[in-house]
Motif scaffolding. Structure first.
Motif, PDB file in Angstrom:
ATOM      1  N   ARG A 355       0.830  -1.209   0.000  1.00 50.45           N
ATOM      2  CA  ARG A 355       0.000   0.000   0.000  1.00 50.45           C
ATOM      3  C   ARG A 355       0.863   1.257   0.000  1.00 50.45           C
ATOM      4  NH1 ARG A 355      -4.330  -2.064   4.549  1.00 50.45           N
ATOM      5  NH2 ARG A 355      -5.786  -3.112   3.128  1.00 50.45           N
ATOM      6  N   GLN A 356       1.915   1.250   0.844  1.00 52.34           N
ATOM      7  CA  GLN A 356       2.787   2.409   0.881  1.00 52.34           C
ATOM      8  C   GLN A 356       3.537   2.569  -0.444  1.00 52.34           C
ATOM      9  OE1 GLN A 356       2.476   4.479   3.220  1.00 52.34           O
ATOM     10  NE2 GLN A 356       1.279   3.167   4.576  1.00 52.34           N
ATOM     11  N   ARG A 358       2.400   1.724  -3.358  1.00 49.04           N
ATOM     12  CA  ARG A 358       1.446   2.296  -4.311  1.00 49.04           C
ATOM     13  C   ARG A 358       1.362   3.807  -4.127  1.00 49.04           C
ATOM     14  NH1 ARG A 358      -4.703   0.706  -3.567  1.00 49.04           N
ATOM     15  NH2 ARG A 358      -4.377   2.060  -1.771  1.00 49.04           N
ATOM     16  N   GLN A 359       1.274   4.253  -2.879  1.00 48.50           N
ATOM     17  CA  GLN A 359       1.198   5.686  -2.614  1.00 48.50           C
ATOM     18  C   GLN A 359       2.478   6.375  -3.068  1.00 48.50           C
ATOM     19  OE1 GLN A 359       0.585   6.747   1.473  1.00 48.50           O
ATOM     20  NE2 GLN A 359       0.239   8.900   1.027  1.00 48.50           N
ATOM     21  N   ARG A 360       3.607   5.699  -2.871  1.00 44.15           N
ATOM     22  CA  ARG A 360       4.875   6.292  -3.287  1.00 44.15           C
ATOM     23  C   ARG A 360       4.925   6.462  -4.803  1.00 44.15           C
ATOM     24  NH1 ARG A 360      10.708   3.389  -3.289  1.00 44.15           N
ATOM     25  NH2 ARG A 360      11.888   5.135  -4.101  1.00 44.15           N
ATOM     26  N   GLU A 362       2.408   6.753  -6.855  1.00 38.17           N
ATOM     27  CA  GLU A 362       1.464   7.804  -7.236  1.00 38.17           C
ATOM     28  C   GLU A 362       2.025   9.184  -6.894  1.00 38.17           C
ATOM     29  OE1 GLU A 362      -2.632   5.169  -6.682  1.00 38.17           O
ATOM     30  OE2 GLU A 362      -1.910   6.452  -5.050  1.00 38.17           O
ATOM     31  N   ALA A 363       2.715   9.276  -5.740  1.00 34.81           N
ATOM     32  CA  ALA A 363       3.288  10.560  -5.335  1.00 34.81           C
ATOM     33  C   ALA A 363       4.440  10.967  -6.243  1.00 34.81           C
ATOM     34  CB  ALA A 363       3.779  10.474  -3.891  1.00 34.81           C
ATOM     35  N   LYS A 562      -1.935   6.694   9.335  1.00 38.47           N
ATOM     36  CA  LYS A 562      -1.724   6.574   7.891  1.00 38.47           C
ATOM     37  C   LYS A 562      -0.682   5.511   7.558  1.00 38.47           C
ATOM     38  CE  LYS A 562      -0.981   9.498   3.838  1.00 38.47           C
ATOM     39  NZ  LYS A 562      -2.341   9.341   3.331  1.00 38.47           N
TER      40      LYS A 562
END
Length: 668
Positions: A355-356, A358-360, A362-363, A562
């Protein structure tokens, strides 16, 4: 011809029979060289039987006899391989000679070794077995109980393993038919001795639940490994390479902007050519990442179902009338239950890391877009004021490699001194006193020097660059008399510089972004979840932090939930000394003092006086004051000068620029 075929067949069978008549212990005592010779002889005879004998003597053996004989050849070879691997009741694959170690599946070798430990049943009558079990007599009694926990009790499951040769296992089972029957009878004698009509069904239920759980465990591990390997390949080829290429484009633009009189039109074209949106390959990588998260969630659900089944089997036995039944079922279930719970924790940690990640990813696109916008704005500034602005980057965010290296060394030395002098540390549930000498043997340093070296030429030395050093300290709970310490909390300060930017440009001009933050957070979350320890992580950036990152970390309650309840974060700006953390998190707020960066005010004051005196001299009025000049002529360290430049640049009368490879402070 028939007589010749019979003699030929007997000649092929003879070495085979010699091995099959021996038990594993006898084979193990043979000379290694002799065993390998026997193995090679049997294998050659097997090939001769398959490709020559069956062609020239097709009528000698009938129906399924040829396949049975061939499986006996393979069984004999399996016995020899297992004789090398046998180490008591365990299997040591490292003892198998090269060339033989890939011939048979590990499960098949393990089955042969398992059969061997029950060989004492061969010389016992059923009555003798019954007597020893009723007396709960030694090894026979224990072996009967242990039988239920071996793969031998579930040979059908073993035959379902794809790389285990079914005909060989059939032959192995036939070889030990009498022994297996005695073990089974011994098991039922054991059950009958306890006088419980329902014990068989209860124990069989526990065995079935354990066998199914063991199968699920193996399937989950295999699927998870396959998913992660596939994902890593996709992300590396579809996302990371594109990301690195785009960062390199932006670094090249920064280098051109840092020169005097840059070509404005060419810079505009280069900035427009940088694609910051996700490419098709990057979209595919994100899609696979999301799919992997869903599939891993499903694997976790499978594990939870099996854990529940095992707990129910144990609970049913606990409510039974006899302590013996409860104890027996518990002995069958507990080991596998613990294994599944550990695997569930590992899968949970993997999900959080995915999950992290994926966020990375996207960021990363957002960060690229933001940098592209900032560079475009700088080009517009130069274009609109050509008479007064002839190029250069905003010097406030620029940190050269020399300065970054000194900031890193200076900060970590101060951090380690703070930890060694702290009287207590706040954990999640308590405040722990720290006695003198506590950190001896509980600290270490790490760095990314090998990663930096990938970006450097062979003749370049890492000593002149930052290497992203981190310092770690561990708080643990000591066992009896200090034995069996288990970690409770890790306190870590890590310095994060853009190593590739320093290696290629000699400077970094961008505050650390969410992409950088998540790179460090992901590693710490994975460690915290896997090991069930608290992590207090300080991340220090020589170029400071973007405003969006500081907002995210300082939001009360949001930052902790988070990422992970076990992770607390403190951000450090190595230029200003500013700390950013979630004030509602007691672990971060009450330990923030460990990460403070004391600024040498006296040195900065002296440096400021020197700078102002130079501006009062006519020759410095338009050319500005160079950082290198203050270092070479006045003897100040580069990071003290840089901090003084930053302080003065916050006043309207001064501005700093990075121009033609030098950091310069100008009067506005």
């Amino acid at each position: 011809m028939s007589e010749n075929c019979t003699d030929w067949l007997e000649e092929l069978r003879t070495p085979l029979q010699i091995v099959l008549e021996e038990d594993l212990a006898s084979l193990s005592r043979m000379n290694d060289r002799r065993l390998i010779q026997k193995y090679n002889e049997i294998k050659e005879n097997e090939e001769e039987f398959q490709w020559e004998f069956r062609q020239e003597c097709p009528d000698t053996l009938r129906d399924d006899e040829p396949e049975i004989l061939r499986s006996r050849f393979r069984l004999a070879r399996l016995l020899i391989v297992a004789s090398f691997a046998q180490d008591g009741a365990e299997v040591d694959h490292d003892q198998i000679p090269d060339g033989l170690d890939d011939e048979f599946a590990p499960q098949a070798i393990k089955a042969v070794v398992d059969f061997e430990q029950y060989k004492q049943f061969d010389n016992l009558t059923e009555e003798q077995i019954n007597t020893r079990i009723r007396r709960m007599d030694g090894e026979v009694y224990e072996l009967v109980k242990n039988y239920t926990n071996t793969q031998l009790a579930n040979l059908d499951d073993l035959l379902d393993v794809p790389n285990v040769q079914g005909d060989v296992m059939d032959q192995l089972s036939n070889r030990y038919d009498d022994r297996l029957e005695k073990i089974r009878q011994g098991f039922y004698t054991y059950v009958e001795h306890h006088g419980m009509d329902h014990m068989v069904s209860e124990i069989e239920g526990a065995i079935k639940a354990t066998a199914k759980a063991r199968s699920t465990e193996a399937q989950v591990q295999q699927k998870l490994t396959e998913q992660i390997e596939s994902l890593e390949a996709t992300v590396k080829s579809g996302f990371q390479q594109q990301k690195r290429h785009r960062h390199q484009q932006l670094r090249e633009i920064e280098t051109e902007l840092a020169a005097s009189d840059p070509d404005i039109e060419e810079l505009k074209r280069e900035i427009r050519s940088v694609e910051t949106g996700p490419t098709e390959a990057q979209q595919d990588a994100l899609k696979e990442l999301r799919s992997t998260i869903d599939e891993t969630e499903s694997l976790k659900s499978d594990l939870e179902n099996e854990i529940q089944s095992l707990r129910e089997a144990k609970q049913e036995a606990t409510t039974a009338d006899t302590e013996a039944l409860s104890s027996e079922v518990a002995s069958i279930v507990d080991g596998q239950l613990g294994t599944l719970e550990e695997q569930r924790s590992a899968v949970t940690a993997e999900i959080e890391q995915l999950r992290q990640e994926r966020q990375r990813l996207e960021a990363s696109s957002e960060d690229l877009k933001s940098r592209q916008t900032e560079l475009a704005e700088r080009v517009e500034e130069i274009e609109s004021s050509v008479e007064t602005d002839t190029g250069g980057l905003d010097g406030e965010s620029v940190v050269t490699s020399t300065i970054a290296r000194l900031l890193e060394m200076d900060y970590l030395g101060r951090f380690e001194a703070s930890v060694h002098s702290v009287p207590s540390v706040r954990l999640a549930e308590e405040t722990r006193s720290i006695p003198d000498g506590y950190w001896d043997g509980r600290s270490e340093r790490r760095s990314e020097r090998p990663r930096l070296q990938q970006f450097l030429d062979d003749d370049e030395h890492a000593e002149q660059y930052p290497v992203n050093t981190s310092a770690r300290f561990t708080i643990d709970s000591s066992g009896f008399m200090g034995v069996g310490r288990s970690p409770e909390m890790i306190i870590e300060a890590a310095v994060c510089s853009d190593l590739e930017a320093h290696a290629t440009n000699g400077f970094d001009a961008s505050p650390a972004t969410l992409d950088t933050l998540l790179e460090y957070v992901n590693r710490s979350v994975y460690e915290a979840e896997q090991t069930d320890v608290e992590v207090l992580l300080g991340i220090a950036s020589p170029t400071g932090w973007s405003e969006s990152v500081r907002r995210q970390i300082s939001q009360n309650d949001i930052s902790r939930t988070k990422y992970s309840r076990r992770l607390s974060i403190v951000l450090i700006d190595l230029q200003t000394g500013e700390l950013t953390y979630d004030s509602s998190d007691p672990v971060a707020s009450e330990n923030a003092r460990l990460f403070e960066l004391p600024i040498d005010q006296e040195q900065q004051s002296e440096c400021e006086d020197e700078i102002l005196s130079r501006f009062n001299r006519t020759e410095f009025g338009s050319e500005g004051v160079l950082l290198e000049t203050l270092v070479d002529e006045a003897g100040f360290t580069p990071h003290i000068v840089k901090r003084t430049f930053n302080t003065l640049a916050n006043r309207e009368a001064y501005e700093q620029k990075y121009l033609d490879g030098k950091l310069v402070l100008f009067e506005s």
